[in-house]
Design a protein around this motif. Sequence first.
Motif, PDB file in Angstrom:
ATOM      1  N   PRO A   1      45.258  82.768  65.450  1.00 37.46           N
ATOM      2  CA  PRO A   1      45.312  81.691  64.445  1.00 37.46           C
ATOM      3  C   PRO A   1      45.240  82.260  63.030  1.00 37.46           C
ATOM      4  O   PRO A   1      44.459  83.167  62.747  1.00 37.46           O
ATOM      5  CB  PRO A   1      44.075  80.850  64.775  1.00 37.46           C
ATOM      6  CG  PRO A   1      43.125  81.802  65.408  1.00 37.46           C
ATOM      7  CD  PRO A   1      43.960  82.828  66.144  1.00 37.46           C
TER       8      PRO A   1
ATOM      9  N   SER B   1      45.966  81.218  58.575  1.00 39.64           N
ATOM     10  CA  SER B   1      46.174  80.213  57.531  1.00 39.64           C
ATOM     11  C   SER B   1      46.867  80.879  56.358  1.00 39.64           C
ATOM     12  O   SER B   1      46.617  82.055  56.064  1.00 39.64           O
ATOM     13  CB  SER B   1      44.846  79.603  57.069  1.00 39.64           C
ATOM     14  OG  SER B   1      44.224  78.890  58.105  1.00 39.64           O
TER      15      SER B   1
ATOM     16  N   HIS C   1      47.244  80.491  52.350  1.00 38.59           N
ATOM     17  CA  HIS C   1      46.629  79.837  51.207  1.00 38.59           C
ATOM     18  C   HIS C   1      47.545  79.957  49.990  1.00 38.59           C
ATOM     19  O   HIS C   1      48.042  81.056  49.680  1.00 38.59           O
ATOM     20  CB  HIS C   1      45.276  80.477  50.878  1.00 38.59           C
ATOM     21  CG  HIS C   1      44.281  80.391  52.003  1.00 38.59           C
ATOM     22  ND1 HIS C   1      44.091  79.255  52.728  1.00 38.59           N
ATOM     23  CD2 HIS C   1      43.426  81.319  52.514  1.00 38.59           C
ATOM     24  CE1 HIS C   1      43.169  79.457  53.646  1.00 38.59           C
ATOM     25  NE2 HIS C   1      42.751  80.705  53.551  1.00 38.59           N
TER      26      HIS C   1
ATOM     27  N   ASP D   1      46.687  74.969  48.024  1.00 40.60           N
ATOM     28  CA  ASP D   1      47.207  74.479  49.296  1.00 40.60           C
ATOM     29  C   ASP D   1      46.753  75.409  50.413  1.00 40.60           C
ATOM     30  O   ASP D   1      46.466  76.594  50.179  1.00 40.60           O
ATOM     31  CB  ASP D   1      48.750  74.424  49.283  1.00 40.60           C
ATOM     32  CG  ASP D   1      49.280  73.583  48.143  1.00 40.60           C
ATOM     33  OD1 ASP D   1      48.995  72.382  48.138  1.00 40.60           O
ATOM     34  OD2 ASP D   1      49.970  74.132  47.271  1.00 40.60           O
ATOM     35  N   SER D   2      46.709  74.887  51.615  1.00 38.55           N
ATOM     36  CA  SER D   2      46.382  75.698  52.782  1.00 38.55           C
ATOM     37  C   SER D   2      47.087  75.104  53.997  1.00 38.55           C
ATOM     38  O   SER D   2      46.990  73.906  54.243  1.00 38.55           O
ATOM     39  CB  SER D   2      44.869  75.739  53.016  1.00 38.55           C
ATOM     40  OG  SER D   2      44.555  76.581  54.105  1.00 38.55           O
ATOM     41  N   GLU D   3      47.806  75.953  54.718  1.00 41.40           N
ATOM     42  CA  GLU D   3      48.526  75.512  55.911  1.00 41.40           C
ATOM     43  C   GLU D   3      48.212  76.462  57.062  1.00 41.40           C
ATOM     44  O   GLU D   3      48.144  77.674  56.879  1.00 41.40           O
ATOM     45  CB  GLU D   3      50.037  75.475  55.649  1.00 41.40           C
ATOM     46  CG  GLU D   3      50.435  74.497  54.552  1.00 41.40           C
ATOM     47  CD  GLU D   3      51.939  74.442  54.344  1.00 41.40           C
ATOM     48  OE1 GLU D   3      52.674  74.920  55.234  1.00 41.40           O
ATOM     49  OE2 GLU D   3      52.372  73.938  53.288  1.00 41.40           O
ATOM     50  N   LYS D   4      48.023  75.895  58.245  1.00 44.70           N
ATOM     51  CA  LYS D   4      47.670  76.675  59.424  1.00 44.70           C
ATOM     52  C   LYS D   4      48.922  77.031  60.220  1.00 44.70           C
ATOM     53  O   LYS D   4      49.893  76.276  60.249  1.00 44.70           O
ATOM     54  CB  LYS D   4      46.687  75.905  60.301  1.00 44.70           C
ATOM     55  CG  LYS D   4      45.333  75.667  59.644  1.00 44.70           C
ATOM     56  CD  LYS D   4      44.376  74.955  60.587  1.00 44.70           C
ATOM     57  CE  LYS D   4      43.013  74.760  59.919  1.00 44.70           C
ATOM     58  NZ  LYS D   4      42.043  74.079  60.817  1.00 44.70           N
TER      59      LYS D   4
ATOM     60  N   THR E   1      50.183  79.892  63.774  1.00 45.12           N
ATOM     61  CA  THR E   1      49.710  80.702  64.892  1.00 45.12           C
ATOM     62  C   THR E   1      50.741  81.771  65.226  1.00 45.12           C
ATOM     63  O   THR E   1      51.941  81.472  65.352  1.00 45.12           O
ATOM     64  CB  THR E   1      49.457  79.832  66.136  1.00 45.12           C
ATOM     65  OG1 THR E   1      48.487  78.834  65.826  1.00 45.12           O
ATOM     66  CG2 THR E   1      48.944  80.678  67.295  1.00 45.12           C
TER      67      THR E   1
ATOM     68  N   HIS F   1      57.222  80.603  59.191  1.00 43.81           N
ATOM     69  CA  HIS F   1      56.505  79.363  58.881  1.00 43.81           C
ATOM     70  C   HIS F   1      57.151  78.709  57.678  1.00 43.81           C
ATOM     71  O   HIS F   1      57.224  79.294  56.592  1.00 43.81           O
ATOM     72  CB  HIS F   1      55.032  79.656  58.589  1.00 43.81           C
ATOM     73  CG  HIS F   1      54.255  78.436  58.173  1.00 43.81           C
ATOM     74  ND1 HIS F   1      53.904  77.444  59.061  1.00 43.81           N
ATOM     75  CD2 HIS F   1      53.787  78.048  56.953  1.00 43.81           C
ATOM     76  CE1 HIS F   1      53.239  76.497  58.415  1.00 43.81           C
ATOM     77  NE2 HIS F   1      53.168  76.840  57.142  1.00 43.81           N
TER      78      HIS F   1
ATOM     79  N   SER G   1      45.079  84.345  55.452  1.00 45.06           N
ATOM     80  CA  SER G   1      43.625  84.299  55.585  1.00 45.06           C
ATOM     81  C   SER G   1      43.124  85.557  56.289  1.00 45.06           C
ATOM     82  O   SER G   1      43.760  86.081  57.205  1.00 45.06           O
ATOM     83  CB  SER G   1      43.215  83.058  56.382  1.00 45.06           C
ATOM     84  OG  SER G   1      43.839  83.059  57.660  1.00 45.06           O
TER      85      SER G   1
ATOM     86  N   THR H   1      35.934  78.624  59.754  1.00 53.28           N
ATOM     87  CA  THR H   1      36.625  78.891  58.485  1.00 53.28           C
ATOM     88  C   THR H   1      35.642  78.953  57.326  1.00 53.28           C
ATOM     89  O   THR H   1      35.711  79.850  56.482  1.00 53.28           O
ATOM     90  CB  THR H   1      37.684  77.812  58.229  1.00 53.28           C
ATOM     91  OG1 THR H   1      38.601  77.787  59.325  1.00 53.28           O
ATOM     92  CG2 THR H   1      38.441  78.102  56.935  1.00 53.28           C
TER      93      THR H   1
ATOM     94  N   THR I   1      34.743  82.186  54.983  1.00 51.05           N
ATOM     95  CA  THR I   1      34.897  82.106  53.523  1.00 51.05           C
ATOM     96  C   THR I   1      33.589  82.481  52.831  1.00 51.05           C
ATOM     97  O   THR I   1      33.584  83.214  51.834  1.00 51.05           O
ATOM     98  CB  THR I   1      35.324  80.693  53.110  1.00 51.05           C
ATOM     99  OG1 THR I   1      36.565  80.378  53.740  1.00 51.05           O
ATOM    100  CG2 THR I   1      35.496  80.596  51.600  1.00 51.05           C
TER     101      THR I   1
END
Length: 889
Positions: free
Chosen positions: A250, A252, A254, A264-267, A269, A279, A294, A677, A681
């Motif tokens: 997994p 992310s 940023h 913004d943040s999008e996940k 895999t 992506h 991340s 998460t 962080t």
Amino acid sequence: MNMPDIVFLTPPVLLALAVLPVLWFLLRVIPPPAKKVILPTAHFLKGLIAKEKTPARTPWWILLLRLLTAALVIIALARPVLNPSETLPGGKHLRLVIDNSWAAAQNWNTQQKTLASLLLQARRAQKILYILPTAAPPGQAQTQQYGPLSYTQAEAIIKGLQVQPWSANYGKISRMLKEKTEKESLYTIWLGHGIDEKEAQTLAGTLQNQGGLTYYTPEKQHLPLLLSMDETEKNTLVITSAGAHNYDYPLSVHGLDENGRLLDSEKLTLKKGEQKTTHKLATLSPKTVQLRLSYQNSAGATVLLDKHFSQKTVGIVAPAEDTDGTAFIDAHYYLNRALEPYAKIEQGAVNALIEKDISLMIMPDTGNLPLATLNKLDEWVNKGGVLLRFAGPKMAQSEPFLTPVPLRKEKRVLDGSLTWDSPSSLAPFPKHSPFYDLALPEDIEIKQQILAQPGTELEEKTWIALEDGTPLVTAAPKENGFLILVHTSATPTWSNLPISGLYVSMLKRIIDLADAPQKMEETRTDILEPLRIINGKGNLGAPPAYVHAIPAKDRDNIEISSTHPPGLYGKGAYHYALNLGDQIKYLGLFTPSDSVDQRSYDVSKEKELMPALLTLAFLLFLIDWLVMMLMMSGGRLLRTKMATFILCSLISTQACANDPLYAAKTHLAYIKTGDYTLDKTTEKGLQNLTSTLTNRTSIDMGDVVALDPDIDALAFFPIIYWPVTKTQKPLSMNAVLTIRHYLTHGGTIFFDTRDQHNKVDENKISFLAQTSQARTLKELTAPLDIAPLAPIPDTHVLSRSFYLLDDYPGYYTGGTLWIEENSPAYQDGVSSVIIGANDFAKAWAAGEDGSREQEMVFRFGVNLVVHALTGNYKEDQIHLPHILKRLGE
């Protein structure tokens, strides 16, 4: 069964064990035995039994206890090591090759720990050292080998090494080593990053031939990832791994602004068994200038975006009664085909397009417009709009309007039955043109054009001209907007320009310039200056002095190096992003040949026994002291205070024995929330703050520690950061008692609600807003019996414990910081509870980027830790002006 190995680092100290028999004799004769003296009156004492008897000699078991204590001290000073590492291979000389290119950033701390262990072994074996970093130093074309070096010299060089944001050139290093032959064979230990960079096998062969090679590599799951932009798909990222994982990974992405703040943040895999995935970015803020993966800390996991990255909206003018474009079918067809990959296209009448948020308005061949429409269009351009017009038959037959240069009423025909002229080609692009660095096609033919009126400013307003000097593309600013005119048609009727690659490149370049038309003149430059640079750990900052400018015409061919690191280059309104991921076309594992000894970075089993032995010796000393006190007092000294003192001493000593690392250094700690998460962080933020404290203060900082108050001891940590989430469970009774003991014995907990809303209300009655985090904090702290809190005053010592501060910013600003209204005297002015809401760990996790905002964030963090450690020692500074005044008098 294998017995554990023990090695003594300073074995001569063991010679002191030979003194123990002498010590035995001295302890037996001191004090000397009583002398026998005949005293006649002693006859009257015959038959009496003394209540207390003093032995003539020290009991043997006490002597044994003291000798054992002395022996433990001697053995401890000899520095015994349990399970010592294997003896370093090779002869008297040892070379350490250290990968410090971009790929080393992900495992830099692990690499440094292994390197420190190897240095100690080399010191123990009295090796002569050579140090060879693989990445070229900043501003230099090639790295160099340092040596021969002593342990102290090698340690100083290694401490100064940093991860660099460019690749290593192993081929150059190999050739350098072949030219520079050493008198002695050098066995090499290569601390690698596991990535196959240029000619890695060649360098490995050279090192192997010069005396042998051991290669250290990270585990596959710890290898760095590479982030780049898809060359064919707009707003699409490509994530590449050197090796496939055996589980779903997994991640992310940023999106950060120019100050490193999260937008913004999008996940996504990385699937099991895959080495590459793409992506598509769903949302992208216009203020986004940086994308980061991340938990990846390298320049390769960072992509910079120039300000023209995000897909813009371009409006193409069509008549209001025919918005599907049938009236301009030819022009719209070519414009749509050219612009579709780079912009979102809106089509409609002028009035409709003005109401939309468009970056550029394209007006194919257009005749006269209604006065009201023309006024609206003129106002739109003056406010900052960019208008791109194409000539054609309708323009030639109407009155000219909104053109960058005055036009003649007639058109020029270069190909027809009534003219002797032939189609004209393009002249070389002038240097002030934004098309200057584009390739000049030789097959472009212009058959018809609208001519410009001659004038003194015509040459500087011309972006493209024909071979005879007549303008083909002209441009000029109009208040805050910009006017651009192509003096030929948008279709192939007047030229073959619309069916050439130059047509697409021209339109794309105009789109790039559309965000700041009022500054277009500033983009006319031969060079692109460095604006912001990425360092080895992926953080964006000011460009160092060694960074060179990029020639504008070579920008797409420039290779990232020690003089051109990844970053933003440009001038004025135009920014060009130079990204490492876009240049690395292959990311693979480096596997040395079978003749190379290959090892993984792992935690060394080597353990120094000196702390444990000294602790045991201290315990025996306490037992000896306790026994002697009991014997001297006949057992009457067992009072409450004495028992309490002994018990506390034993508990403290045992705690230090169980956790000597926490007692030896200052560690920043945080309470685990269970949110993966958030905890990561927080850990990242405290790690960055630890680095800042190490670099700026004299505090001996250790690693960041994650705590669970239900099972962990808190006494070793002067301040504990507690991020509050709405899902945290109530504290158990054991946790409540642990936290209470910590707060009442000098500890400080910094609660962060992370909601930016704990501001003072009008009556100063409630300091927490009714947010989920605030309610959770109230529930958590209810059983802790916290003293009344108050907003931190402007004169509080926290504002000057290290830096002078006017505010306490985090990821957010404006929230009130709350402290105990009256700190206990034993706290030395330090509040046991501090409550904030600005999400401080998230701000620290962004790292230092050179901006003033981020600098103030870290200054507050430094002040917070220094205040927790030192108390109110700077409190007297409030009286300093009065003291100076009185001294002056």
